[in-house]
Design a protein around this motif. Structure first.
Motif, PDB file in Angstrom:
ATOM      1  N   LEU A 111       8.243   4.217  -6.461  1.00 30.27           N
ATOM      2  CA  LEU A 111       7.649   3.573  -7.416  1.00 30.27           C
ATOM      3  C   LEU A 111       8.288   2.240  -7.679  1.00 30.27           C
ATOM      4  O   LEU A 111       7.749   1.114  -8.413  1.00 30.27           O
ATOM      5  N   LEU A 112       9.521   1.925  -7.352  1.00 27.09           N
ATOM      6  CA  LEU A 112      10.171   0.876  -7.393  1.00 27.09           C
ATOM      7  C   LEU A 112       9.722  -0.512  -6.525  1.00 27.09           C
ATOM      8  O   LEU A 112       9.764  -1.539  -6.607  1.00 27.09           O
ATOM      9  N   ASN A 172       0.735  -1.262  -0.098  1.00 24.87           N
ATOM     10  CA  ASN A 172      -0.094  -0.028  -0.079  1.00 24.87           C
ATOM     11  C   ASN A 172       0.846   1.305  -0.262  1.00 24.87           C
ATOM     12  O   ASN A 172       1.784   1.387   0.458  1.00 24.87           O
ATOM     13  N   TRP A 173       0.708   2.332  -0.816  1.00 25.49           N
ATOM     14  CA  TRP A 173       1.391   3.369  -0.796  1.00 25.49           C
ATOM     15  C   TRP A 173       1.533   4.257   0.269  1.00 25.49           C
ATOM     16  O   TRP A 173       2.563   4.773   0.688  1.00 25.49           O
ATOM     17  N   SER A 174       0.524   4.023   1.164  1.00 24.07           N
ATOM     18  CA  SER A 174       0.578   4.893   2.412  1.00 24.07           C
ATOM     19  C   SER A 174       1.453   4.239   3.633  1.00 24.07           C
ATOM     20  O   SER A 174       1.634   4.950   4.551  1.00 24.07           O
ATOM     21  N   GLU A 175       1.916   3.357   3.270  1.00 30.10           N
ATOM     22  CA  GLU A 175       3.120   2.640   4.051  1.00 30.10           C
ATOM     23  C   GLU A 175       4.516   3.200   4.070  1.00 30.10           C
ATOM     24  O   GLU A 175       5.429   2.995   5.051  1.00 30.10           O
ATOM     25  N   ILE A 176       4.626   3.949   3.036  1.00 28.68           N
ATOM     26  CA  ILE A 176       5.802   4.718   2.766  1.00 28.68           C
ATOM     27  C   ILE A 176       6.070   5.868   3.612  1.00 28.68           C
ATOM     28  O   ILE A 176       5.460   6.833   3.546  1.00 28.68           O
ATOM     29  N   LYS A 217       0.861   2.320  -7.294  1.00 27.81           N
ATOM     30  CA  LYS A 217       1.594   3.201  -7.885  1.00 27.81           C
ATOM     31  C   LYS A 217       1.130   4.439  -8.283  1.00 27.81           C
ATOM     32  O   LYS A 217       1.474   5.649  -8.318  1.00 27.81           O
ATOM     33  N   ILE A 218       0.008   4.110  -8.848  1.00 26.43           N
ATOM     34  CA  ILE A 218      -0.978   5.439  -9.705  1.00 26.43           C
ATOM     35  C   ILE A 218      -1.616   6.191  -8.353  1.00 26.43           C
ATOM     36  O   ILE A 218      -1.708   7.385  -8.647  1.00 26.43           O
ATOM     37  N   ILE A 219      -1.819   5.643  -7.578  1.00 30.30           N
ATOM     38  CA  ILE A 219      -2.400   6.381  -6.148  1.00 30.30           C
ATOM     39  C   ILE A 219      -1.342   7.202  -5.694  1.00 30.30           C
ATOM     40  O   ILE A 219      -1.759   8.117  -5.276  1.00 30.30           O
ATOM     41  N   PHE A 220      -0.282   6.570  -5.655  1.00 31.01           N
ATOM     42  CA  PHE A 220       0.769   7.310  -4.986  1.00 31.01           C
ATOM     43  C   PHE A 220       1.502   8.581  -5.823  1.00 31.01           C
ATOM     44  O   PHE A 220       1.351   9.674  -5.447  1.00 31.01           O
ATOM     45  N   ILE A 221       1.415   8.355  -6.981  1.00 26.84           N
ATOM     46  CA  ILE A 221       1.624   9.497  -7.940  1.00 26.84           C
ATOM     47  C   ILE A 221       0.559  10.728  -7.784  1.00 26.84           C
ATOM     48  O   ILE A 221       0.799  11.956  -7.820  1.00 26.84           O
ATOM     49  N   LEU A 222      -0.680  10.105  -7.755  1.00 23.97           N
ATOM     50  CA  LEU A 222      -1.553  11.065  -7.601  1.00 23.97           C
ATOM     51  C   LEU A 222      -1.535  11.872  -6.289  1.00 23.97           C
ATOM     52  O   LEU A 222      -1.943  13.139  -6.240  1.00 23.97           O
ATOM     53  N   LYS A 223      -1.230  11.053  -5.422  1.00 27.58           N
ATOM     54  CA  LYS A 223      -1.206  11.871  -3.949  1.00 27.58           C
ATOM     55  C   LYS A 223       0.024  12.934  -4.109  1.00 27.58           C
ATOM     56  O   LYS A 223      -0.341  13.983  -3.322  1.00 27.58           O
ATOM     57  N   TYR A 224       0.878  12.513  -4.773  1.00 32.23           N
ATOM     58  CA  TYR A 224       1.984  13.377  -4.819  1.00 32.23           C
ATOM     59  C   TYR A 224       2.547  13.840  -6.125  1.00 32.23           C
ATOM     60  O   TYR A 224       3.549  14.167  -6.491  1.00 32.23           O
ATOM     61  N   LYS A 225       1.406  14.213  -6.858  1.00 30.35           N
ATOM     62  CA  LYS A 225       1.640  14.629  -8.071  1.00 30.35           C
ATOM     63  C   LYS A 225       2.310  16.047  -8.309  1.00 30.35           C
ATOM     64  O   LYS A 225       3.159  15.936  -9.176  1.00 30.35           O
ATOM     65  N   VAL A 226       2.313  17.054  -7.499  1.00 28.08           N
ATOM     66  CA  VAL A 226       3.023  18.235  -7.582  1.00 28.08           C
ATOM     67  C   VAL A 226       4.487  17.880  -7.579  1.00 28.08           C
ATOM     68  O   VAL A 226       5.272  18.377  -8.461  1.00 28.08           O
ATOM     69  N   LEU A 227       4.793  17.057  -6.434  1.00 29.88           N
ATOM     70  CA  LEU A 227       6.177  16.662  -6.226  1.00 29.88           C
ATOM     71  C   LEU A 227       6.768  15.781  -7.343  1.00 29.88           C
ATOM     72  O   LEU A 227       7.800  16.199  -7.698  1.00 29.88           O
ATOM     73  N   PHE A 228       5.847  15.044  -7.700  1.00 26.91           N
ATOM     74  CA  PHE A 228       6.250  14.090  -8.877  1.00 26.91           C
ATOM     75  C   PHE A 228       6.586  14.761  -9.999  1.00 26.91           C
ATOM     76  O   PHE A 228       7.397  14.382 -10.676  1.00 26.91           O
ATOM     77  N   PHE A 229       5.781  15.697 -10.573  1.00 32.01           N
ATOM     78  CA  PHE A 229       5.971  16.457 -11.714  1.00 32.01           C
ATOM     79  C   PHE A 229       7.197  17.461 -11.520  1.00 32.01           C
ATOM     80  O   PHE A 229       7.851  17.784 -12.626  1.00 32.01           O
ATOM     81  N   LYS A 230       7.400  17.908 -10.549  1.00 28.81           N
ATOM     82  CA  LYS A 230       8.276  18.823 -10.201  1.00 28.81           C
ATOM     83  C   LYS A 230       9.895  17.940 -10.316  1.00 28.81           C
ATOM     84  O   LYS A 230      10.661  18.766 -10.804  1.00 28.81           O
TER      85      LYS A 230
END
Length: 314
Positions: free
Chosen positions: A280-281, A243-247, A289-302
């Motif tokens: 992501l790895l 689960n993405w929230s474990e990170i 992984k998709i949920i994680f990217i959506l959660k941190y989308k601003v940071l991801f695209f930066k």
């Protein structure tokens, strides 16, 4: 110089004897070994006590402190406790499954005493993969080689602009506890106790900034396979997540969230890029992984341009 080695210990019965052996095999013995047991539930602590009980007489001069915590407090707390107990001139942390080569303390002693180095960063060799970090060919323009005093120091350097180098994508500090520090330089700074991802980067960056405010402090780099970091499945850097929230969220990104300092911003970018790549790895399912990217989308695209740029340079 007197070297104090702090070992945080939690359920490392398979490895702790080999780690301790790497210290008593040093050509210059440590002044002090401090074990902080974080309420291990295996027989790690018993192995430690047996090891020191059975040391040959000529090694009994090493000061040994065993701190037994009454509850599990985590890696940050154990490191802080160990540092407070240290009395040597130089302090370093050694994870309970990692190793020092037998000439490390001797080499560090020569470098730190002869060149007035307060903050010495160690190159890392992971095993069994044998990967070495940092890649010296990628950072050599940022270094000045130190003339050898003894042959083992031939891979020793002074870092010309420490904050510039340690906040670059090609440098690694705080991985495998790869720093040796004059003890008086670190007394006012502590490890964060939570979270436990890239907490070493956060700690050593703050210590380094403090060191550099005190005048003519020098920062060194000792390359070679002096610090061997074991690649253990299930460790924080190799853990798998359902689960993405474990990170955990890196403390650097919280601590310097609003900072306008140039180097704070560089470090945030480096840590964010590594963290997103790690996540992501390590996340098992595509959906998570998709949920994680959506959660941190601003940071991801930066960080995406820097991530891609770093990959292309490899």
């Amino acid at each position: 110089m007197k070297f104090s080695i702090v070992i945080p210990l939690y359920n490392k019965a398979l490895y702790i004897k080999e780690t301790l052996q790497s210290l008593v095999d040093q050509t210059k013995l440590p002044y002090e070994i401090i074990i902080v047991d974080d309420k291990s539930t295996d027989n790690s602590l018993h192995k430690v006590k047996t090891f020191f009980k059975n040391l040959p007489l000529h090694l009994k001069k090493i000061k040994v402190k065993i701190i037994e915590l009454d509850k599990n407090n985590g890696i940050g707390y154990t490191r802080n406790s160990g540092f407070l107990a240290a009395t040597g001139d130089v302090v370093s942390f050694l994870d309970a499954d990692d190793l020092y080569t037998n000439d490390l303390i001797k080499a560090a002693n020569v470098l730190m005493s002869s060149y007035s180095i307060d903050f010495l960063i160690l190159g890392i060799q992971f095993f069994p993969s044998n990967e070495i970090l940092p890649k010296i060919n990628k950072i050599k323009n940022e270094l000045t080689q130190i003339s050898s005093v003894i042959s083992v120091t031939s891979n020793a350097y002074c870092i010309n602009e420490p904050l510039k180098l340690i906040t670059s994508t090609n440098f690694y500090m705080g991985v495998g506890s790869n720093v040796m520090l004059r003890r008086t330089q670190g007394t006012a700074i502590s490890f964060t106790e939570e979270p436990i991802i890239y907490e070493g980067i956060d700690y050593w960056y703050r210590v380094l900034r403090s060191v550099l405010t005190k005048g003519n402090s020098k920062v060194g780099l000792l390359m070679g396979a002096h610090l061997k970091v074991r690649e253990v499945f299930g460790s924080a850097s190799r853990k798998r997540y359902n689960n993405w929230s474990e990170i955990d969220y890196p403390p650097v990104l919280t601590r310097f969230k609003s900072s306008t300092d140039y180097y704070d911003k560089r470090l945030k970018r480096v840590v964010a890029t590594r963290w997103i790549n790690h996540a992501l790895l390590s996340i098992n399912s595509l959906n998570q992984k998709i949920i994680f990217i959506l959660k941190y989308k601003v940071l991801f695209f930066k960080t995406l341009p820097y991530f891609l740029m770093h990959k292309l340079k490899k």
